[in-house]
Design a protein around this motif. Structure first.
Motif, short mmCIF file in Angstrom:
data_model
loop_
_atom_site.label_atom_id
_atom_site.label_comp_id
_atom_site.label_asym_id
_atom_site.label_seq_id
_atom_site.Cartn_x
_atom_site.Cartn_y
_atom_site.Cartn_z
N THR A 128 -126.73 -26.12 -30.42
CA THR A 128 -126.20 -27.47 -30.64
C THR A 128 -124.78 -27.40 -31.19
O THR A 128 -124.09 -28.41 -31.25
CB THR A 128 -127.07 -28.26 -31.64
OG1 THR A 128 -126.92 -27.68 -32.93
CG2 THR A 128 -128.53 -28.23 -31.23
N GLU A 129 -124.35 -26.22 -31.61
CA GLU A 129 -123.02 -26.04 -32.22
C GLU A 129 -122.12 -25.27 -31.27
O GLU A 129 -121.35 -24.41 -31.68
CB GLU A 129 -123.14 -25.32 -33.57
CG GLU A 129 -124.19 -25.90 -34.50
CD GLU A 129 -124.02 -27.39 -34.74
OE1 GLU A 129 -122.94 -27.79 -35.22
OE2 GLU A 129 -124.95 -28.17 -34.41
N GLY B 11 -126.80 -28.01 -37.39
CA GLY B 11 -127.47 -28.62 -36.26
C GLY B 11 -128.64 -29.51 -36.61
O GLY B 11 -129.04 -30.34 -35.82
N PHE B 12 -129.20 -29.35 -37.82
CA PHE B 12 -130.39 -30.13 -38.14
C PHE B 12 -130.03 -31.59 -38.38
O PHE B 12 -129.09 -31.90 -39.10
CB PHE B 12 -131.10 -29.57 -39.37
CG PHE B 12 -132.29 -30.41 -39.76
CD1 PHE B 12 -133.44 -30.41 -38.97
CD2 PHE B 12 -132.25 -31.21 -40.89
CE1 PHE B 12 -134.52 -31.19 -39.31
CE2 PHE B 12 -133.34 -32.00 -41.23
CZ PHE B 12 -134.48 -32.00 -40.45
N VAL B 13 -130.78 -32.51 -37.73
CA VAL B 13 -130.56 -33.93 -37.92
C VAL B 13 -131.88 -34.56 -38.35
O VAL B 13 -132.88 -34.48 -37.63
CB VAL B 13 -130.07 -34.60 -36.61
CG1 VAL B 13 -129.76 -36.08 -36.87
CG2 VAL B 13 -128.84 -33.89 -36.05
N ALA B 256 -134.66 -28.39 -30.21
CA ALA B 256 -133.20 -28.33 -30.22
C ALA B 256 -132.69 -28.98 -28.93
O ALA B 256 -133.11 -28.60 -27.83
CB ALA B 256 -132.72 -26.89 -30.28
N SER B 258 -129.37 -29.62 -26.77
CA SER B 258 -127.97 -29.20 -26.68
C SER B 258 -127.40 -29.61 -25.33
O SER B 258 -128.11 -30.13 -24.48
CB SER B 258 -127.89 -27.68 -26.87
OG SER B 258 -128.66 -27.03 -25.89
N ARG B 263 -124.93 -36.47 -29.71
CA ARG B 263 -125.22 -35.81 -30.97
C ARG B 263 -126.24 -34.70 -30.75
O ARG B 263 -127.43 -34.88 -30.99
CB ARG B 263 -125.75 -36.82 -31.99
CG ARG B 263 -125.81 -36.28 -33.38
CD ARG B 263 -126.14 -37.35 -34.40
NE ARG B 263 -127.30 -38.13 -33.99
CZ ARG B 263 -127.80 -39.14 -34.68
NH1 ARG B 263 -127.22 -39.53 -35.79
NH2 ARG B 263 -128.87 -39.80 -34.25
N GLY B 265 -128.56 -31.69 -31.51
CA GLY B 265 -129.15 -31.40 -32.81
C GLY B 265 -130.53 -30.79 -32.71
O GLY B 265 -131.14 -30.76 -31.64
N TYR B 267 -134.17 -31.41 -34.02
CA TYR B 267 -134.92 -32.54 -34.53
C TYR B 267 -136.38 -32.15 -34.74
O TYR B 267 -136.94 -31.41 -33.94
CB TYR B 267 -134.88 -33.71 -33.53
CG TYR B 267 -133.49 -34.21 -33.23
CD1 TYR B 267 -132.91 -35.21 -33.99
CD2 TYR B 267 -132.74 -33.65 -32.19
CE1 TYR B 267 -131.62 -35.67 -33.72
CE2 TYR B 267 -131.45 -34.09 -31.91
CZ TYR B 267 -130.90 -35.10 -32.68
OH TYR B 267 -129.63 -35.54 -32.41
N TYR B 285 -131.94 -40.03 -32.36
CA TYR B 285 -131.84 -38.67 -31.85
C TYR B 285 -130.43 -38.44 -31.30
O TYR B 285 -129.47 -38.57 -32.03
CB TYR B 285 -132.94 -38.42 -30.81
CG TYR B 285 -134.33 -38.60 -31.40
CD1 TYR B 285 -134.91 -37.58 -32.16
CD2 TYR B 285 -135.05 -39.79 -31.23
CE1 TYR B 285 -136.17 -37.73 -32.73
CE2 TYR B 285 -136.31 -39.94 -31.79
CZ TYR B 285 -136.87 -38.92 -32.53
OH TYR B 285 -138.11 -39.07 -33.08
N CYS B 286 -130.31 -38.15 -30.02
CA CYS B 286 -129.00 -37.72 -29.51
C CYS B 286 -128.06 -38.88 -29.21
O CYS B 286 -126.87 -38.65 -28.94
CB CYS B 286 -129.18 -36.85 -28.28
SG CYS B 286 -130.05 -35.33 -28.65
#
Lengths: 209, 488
Positions: A128-129, B11-13, B256, B258, B263, B265, B267, B285-286
């Motif tokens: 995600t990064e 990355g954690f949301v 995850a 991506s 966004r 992340g 979750y 979420y995203c």
């Protein structure tokens, strides 16, 4: 002449002692060797073979299977740029192009001053990064061209020495099992009874798995 | 002076869904024993020690805790596969997370190592496992440090080792770390690696190391996230766990997301009910696609999973619904591609990954994955021919004979082909090399045809079997990714 320092030799013995069979310590010991020298030499493999009671060829067989073990010297900083899906979708190819230009080497190469080895790597679990990279297995997230240049400058100036150890050192905190608390490793052939808490539950009439 | 901010939980949301395994992530000191004990830590273990091992096993069995590593097999059932009367038994923790798109185990190890340690202890107590080996991926230096630190604290405080909590329950947890090999995530390869060998999967049967595992002994191999659920289950009970999610997929799972979303992340989502549409478009979420673009395709369960298109967005995170639609949930990784994505190039990045990671034990994978990569690379760089597209399917069929699973394509009247597939290899690396090629070519054939059409006149060989020049030997291997540029 021994390869391992006195300190690492005793660390190696401590690690070996945790396993029911010595050979299980082989990969951890290869890491200890790489942490000491920055790479894994033949001399190191011969000594590991003695320590885990096998042949140098067996150690080489294991060593050569794993990407992280370098059998020739690499730069002080190994820069692994992720090339897998999520990073590729976020411009990893452009980042690699920039890195090759900035460092003046192609992926796989080492700068003449021995400071940087640049490599293309597979998924580093920071998707995600993206795009991400690791320097000696320490992350940098969402890296753009400017961020990469800054990173290279800082590494060269020694400004990140506190966070990023030289290549070979991964975890700087090691497990230590206090002697008084350890259960201890026993070869599997020396055990043929259930552990005490299972035996106790069974004798109390509760049965066991 | 450098100014790098390393985020506490990269990355954690957080969102409003129930939180089981990430409940401590908001605390900046989430990884310390002090914080752990202040937030209910080791209470699940205490509860377990007050009951018989059999009862604890029963609790986990009735929680229907599905394995979070990829296969989704119920942990309580897996534990029951140890042959009776054979001792010692071992626990091996699979923390070798490497599936493209996946990262949840890394966060669980970095941010809440005590939760994992407590989960290991509960499993050892329930099944009579007398030693635990916690295998962490070699490239995860911070996770190794945090787990080492946590183990050192836990040993000192009496939570791990001899006579835990003053009872007759005693177990050592040994931190072990790998050295970079994707295939070691396969459980029998993990055991080989732990025995000091090259990390190659073992021949099956036996299908479960619970029968014959580490040193030939009964061995339970569980994923990090699976074990991280145990303290909560023992603290709150199986009933509270199954109240979340659906009966067949209870609890939560970490996913995850991506790629091309607003966004990206990691979750923690409610299992079984959350849909892909919720994840990609939901405000919690995203928040939708990035840059106002359209969704073209997504990988629903890590790099090994066949792809989906917008037609499958309303499927929930429920294996029994995703399987018949042609894919799998895998290890909780969704990779999203927008309408500007170069599909053949995207497939190449994944196929290249599996070709690189093939351990070489099974010929169809060792040779086939390499062929797939080389031929696909040629298609991508514009030197491929129409015959190459046939070759890709032929090579794929040598790894996975028969129909390969794929999603429905409503506009072409194509029905879904359900998961799983047949395979000529021991493990899933070979089929995983073919999955992206097959998906991309089945869902977006026109992108491949357009790439090779200009070279149709070069196809002059016999019509059956690969023509000369289609093999992997007609060009040097390249590790440079510079030819695989994906537009964003």
């Amino acid at each position: 002449m021994s390869f391992f320092t006195e300190e690492n030799r005793s660390l190696a013995r401590e690690i070996i002692g945790r396993y029911p069979r010595r050979r299980s310590a082989m990969i951890p010991l290869l890491h200890v060797a790489q942490a000491q020298a920055g790479w894994v030499s033949e001399e190191a493999m011969v000594e590991i073979a003695e320590l885990v009671d096998t042949t140098p060829a067996e150690v080489l067989g294991t060593c050569s299977f794993y990407e992280m073990f370098k059998r020739e010297p690499v730069g002080k900083y190994l820069v692994n740029i992720c090339a897998t899906m999520s990073c590729a979708l976020a411009g990893a190819a452009e980042l690699m192009e920039h890195a090759e230009e900035r460092l003046g080497v192609r992926a796989g190469g080492t700068t003449p001053d021995g400071l940087f080895t640049l490599a293309s790597a597979e998924c580093q679990a920071a998707c995600t990064e993206a795009p991400c990279l690791q320097v000696n297995y320490r992350y940098r997230y969402r890296v753009d061209a400017d961020g990469f240049d800054q990173l290279v400058d800082d590494l060269a100036a020694g400004a990140l020495d506190d966070e990023i150890p030289p290549h070979g050192v991964t975890a700087r905190v090691r497990q230590h099992i206090p002697a008084g608390r350890a259960v201890g490793a026993v070869p599997p052939e020396a055990v043929n009874e259930p552990p005490v808490w299972i035996a106790a539950a069974a004798s109390n009439g509760a049965g066991s798995a | 002076m450098a100014s790098y901010t390393i985020p506490h939980a990269p990355g954690f949301v957080a969102n409003d869904a129930p939180r089981i395994v990430t409940e401590r992530f908001d605390h900046p000191d989430s990884y310390t024993l002090e914080r752990y004990l202040a937030t209910g830590g080791y209470e699940g273990l205490r509860a377990a020690l007050g009951r018989t091992p059999e009862e604890v096993h029963g609790e986990v069995r009735s929680a229907t805790l599905l394995g979070r590593g990829g296969a989704g097999f119920p942990a309580g059932v897996k534990w029951g596969f140890c042959p009776p009367g054979v001792w010692p038994r071992y626990l091996v923790v699979n923390g070798d997370e490497s599936e493209p798109g996946t990262y949840k185990d890394r966060l669980l190890m970095e941010l809440d190592p005590h939760q994992l340690i407590e989960g290991c202890l509960i499993a050892c107590y329930a099944v009579g496992l007398s030693q635990c080996f916690l295998y962490i991926r070699g490239e995860m230096a911070v996770a190794q440090e945090r787990v080492a630190q946590a183990l050192n604290e836990a040993y000192e405080a009496g939570w791990v080792g001899r006579n835990i909590c003053g009872t007759d329950f005693s177990v050592d947890i040994v931190l072990h770390w790998g050295a970079g090999a994707y295939v070691v995530g396969e459980e029998t390869a993990l055991i080989e690696s732990l025995e000091g060998n090259r990390g190659m999967p073992r021949l099956k049967p036996p299908y479960f190391p619970a029968a014959i595992g580490l040193y030939g002994q009964p061995t339970i191999v569980n994923n990090v996230e699976t074990l991280a659920n145990l303290p909560w289950i023992l603290r709150h009970g199986a009933e509270a766990f199954t109240a979340i999610g659906t009966p067949t997929s209870p609890g939560t799972r970490m996913v995850a997301v991506s790629g091309h979303v607003q966004r990206p992340g990691v979750y923690e989502i409610t299992n079984g009910t959350t849909t892909f549409r919720d994840l990609i478009y939901g405000d919690d979420y995203c928040g939708g696609m990035h840059r106002g673009r359209e969704l073209k395709a997504f990988v629903p369960g890590g790099g090994s999973a066949p792809w989906f298109t917008p037609a499958q967005l309303d499927l929930p995170f429920e294996a029994s619904e995703v399987g018949p639609q042609g894919s799998m949930l895998g290890s909780g990784a969704v990779m999203v591609m927008d309408d500007t994505t170069d599909i053949p190039a995207a497939a190449l990045t994944l196929t290249k990954f599996y070709a690189h990671e093939s351990c070489g034990k099974c010929v169809p994978c060792r040779e086939g994955a390499t062929w797939l990569e080389r031929v696909l690379r040629r298609v991508c760089d514009g030197t491929g021919t129409p015959r190459d597209l046939d070759v890709l399917f032929e090579v794929g069929a040598s790894i996975c004979p028969g129909d390969f699973p794929h999603a429905a394509v409503p506009e072409r009247g194509l029905e879904p082909k359900p998961f799983p597939y047949q395979m000529t290899t021991i493990c899933f690396v070979g089929p995983s090399a073919f999955a992206p090629v097959h998906s991309a070519m089945t869902l977006f054939p026109e992108e491949f045809e357009a790439r090779v059409a200009p070279n149709a006149h070069l196809d002059t060989g016999p019509s059956d079997g690969p023509a000369s020049g289609t093999g992997p030997s007609d060009g040097p291997a390249s590790n440079s990714i510079s030819e695989v540029a994906i537009r964003v």
